[in-house]
Design a protein around this motif. Structure first.
Motif, PDB file in Angstrom:
ATOM      1  N   ARG A 215      -6.112  27.463  -8.729  1.00  0.00           N
ATOM      2  CA  ARG A 215      -4.932  26.591  -8.831  1.00  0.00           C
ATOM      3  C   ARG A 215      -3.760  27.188  -8.068  1.00  0.00           C
ATOM      4  O   ARG A 215      -3.014  26.469  -7.382  1.00  0.00           O
ATOM      5  N   GLN A 218      -4.216  26.691  -4.349  1.00  0.00           N
ATOM      6  CA  GLN A 218      -3.940  25.298  -3.983  1.00  0.00           C
ATOM      7  C   GLN A 218      -2.445  25.031  -3.939  1.00  0.00           C
ATOM      8  O   GLN A 218      -1.954  24.339  -3.031  1.00  0.00           O
ATOM      9  N   GLU A 221      -1.009  26.479  -0.801  1.00  0.00           N
ATOM     10  CA  GLU A 221      -1.302  25.643   0.371  1.00  0.00           C
ATOM     11  C   GLU A 221      -0.344  24.450   0.424  1.00  0.00           C
ATOM     12  O   GLU A 221       0.141  24.074   1.496  1.00  0.00           O
ATOM     13  N   ARG A 222      -0.031  23.861  -0.734  1.00  0.00           N
ATOM     14  CA  ARG A 222       0.928  22.757  -0.754  1.00  0.00           C
ATOM     15  C   ARG A 222       2.316  23.241  -0.325  1.00  0.00           C
ATOM     16  O   ARG A 222       3.031  22.543   0.404  1.00  0.00           O
TER      17      ARG A 222
END
Length: 268
Positions: A215, A218, A221-222
């Motif tokens: 998580r 991720q 990356e956002r």
């Protein structure tokens, strides 16, 4: 032992492919240095890594896949029975090398026969290993391409050779690379040292990132995609602020110590 047809990996130095052979034929070929019968090359390597009955869902277990052999292997009591994850049976040709990677579980590598070199790198040297997922892109750790991977020399290398009967404890997240110095047989035992819900339930190999870590990756990356909307100088500034924030909140050693480690590595 029942000589069933199973899937093995046949490799050269530049490619690998899955093949099916009777077990006795596989063992004979794996023990040879040059082959009269072969798939790719007379100098190809052979490698077995046992899998679960459903390789996509079930971890390997020596008791289930090779029950006859399991009678001769006692799992060391390094953990409680409920922590057990997998017991992996391996056979490899002399010269076969497995790429540098990490696992998210502690494991023991037991060398049953033959000799094997094991090279390890600390998790704190991850920034120097040019990672792609859980693997290093530096395939040749003995003669690395320093034009492509100049920081690889900063990673501190730990090395040992396992003789028959030796075992090595490989902690979770420690990078490891193995080279079979002789035709050999080995067994890996993996176990969970964190609560079971910390691990990805769809992971039969023990190398998928922990649920919370996935998580976080991720979310990172956002955040990086959001920075792409900024002009280069602003993107650089806020990226550096993000790095400093992560270092202050999540690193296990102060930034001054990390800088000192970098300096020491360059001095070696």
């Amino acid at each position: 032992m029942c000589l069933l047809s199973r899937r093995w990996i046949s490799c050269t130095r530049t490619s690998c492919t899955d093949r099916t052979l009777p077990f006795d034929v596989f063992v004979r070929r794996a023990a040879e240095k040059k082959h009269a019968d072969f798939f790719i090359s007379e100098e190809e390597y052979y490698y077995l890594r046992s899998l679960g009955e459903d390789p996509r869902k079930e971890p390997a277990d020596l008791q289930k896949q090779f029950p006859g052999l399991a009678e001769d292997f006692c799992i060391p009591q390094f953990f409680q029975p409920g922590q057990f994850f997998s017991c992996v049976f391996r056979i490899s040709s002399c010269g076969l090398q497995l790429w540098t990677h990490y696992d998210v579980m502690d494991n023991l590598l037991v060398q049953v026969s033959g000799r094997k070199r094991v090279v390890l790198y600390s998790p704190q040297d991850a920034q120097y290993l040019y990672l792609s997922g859980d693997k290093s892109e530096v395939l040749d750790i003995d003669n690395p391409d320093l034009e492509r991977f100049p920081d690889f020399v900063k990673a501190r290398r730990y090395e040992c050779v396992l003789d028959p009967g030796d075992l090595i404890f490989i902690p979770a997240l420690w990078f490891h690379n193995t080279l079979a110095l002789q035709f050999g047989v080995g067994v890996n035992v993996f176990w969970r040292h964190l609560p079971e819900e910390s691990y990805d339930k769809r992971d039969p190999y023990g190398n998928k990132d922990l649920v919370a870590a996935a998580r976080a990756m991720q979310a990172t990356e956002r955040a990086l995609r959001a920075l792409e909307d900024l002009p280069p100088d602003y993107r650089d500034f806020y990226a550096r602020r993000m790095v400093l924030h992560i270092q202050s909140r999540a690193y296990s050693c102060p930034q001054e110590e990390a800088v000192q480690r970098d300096y020491s590595a360059q001095s070696l």
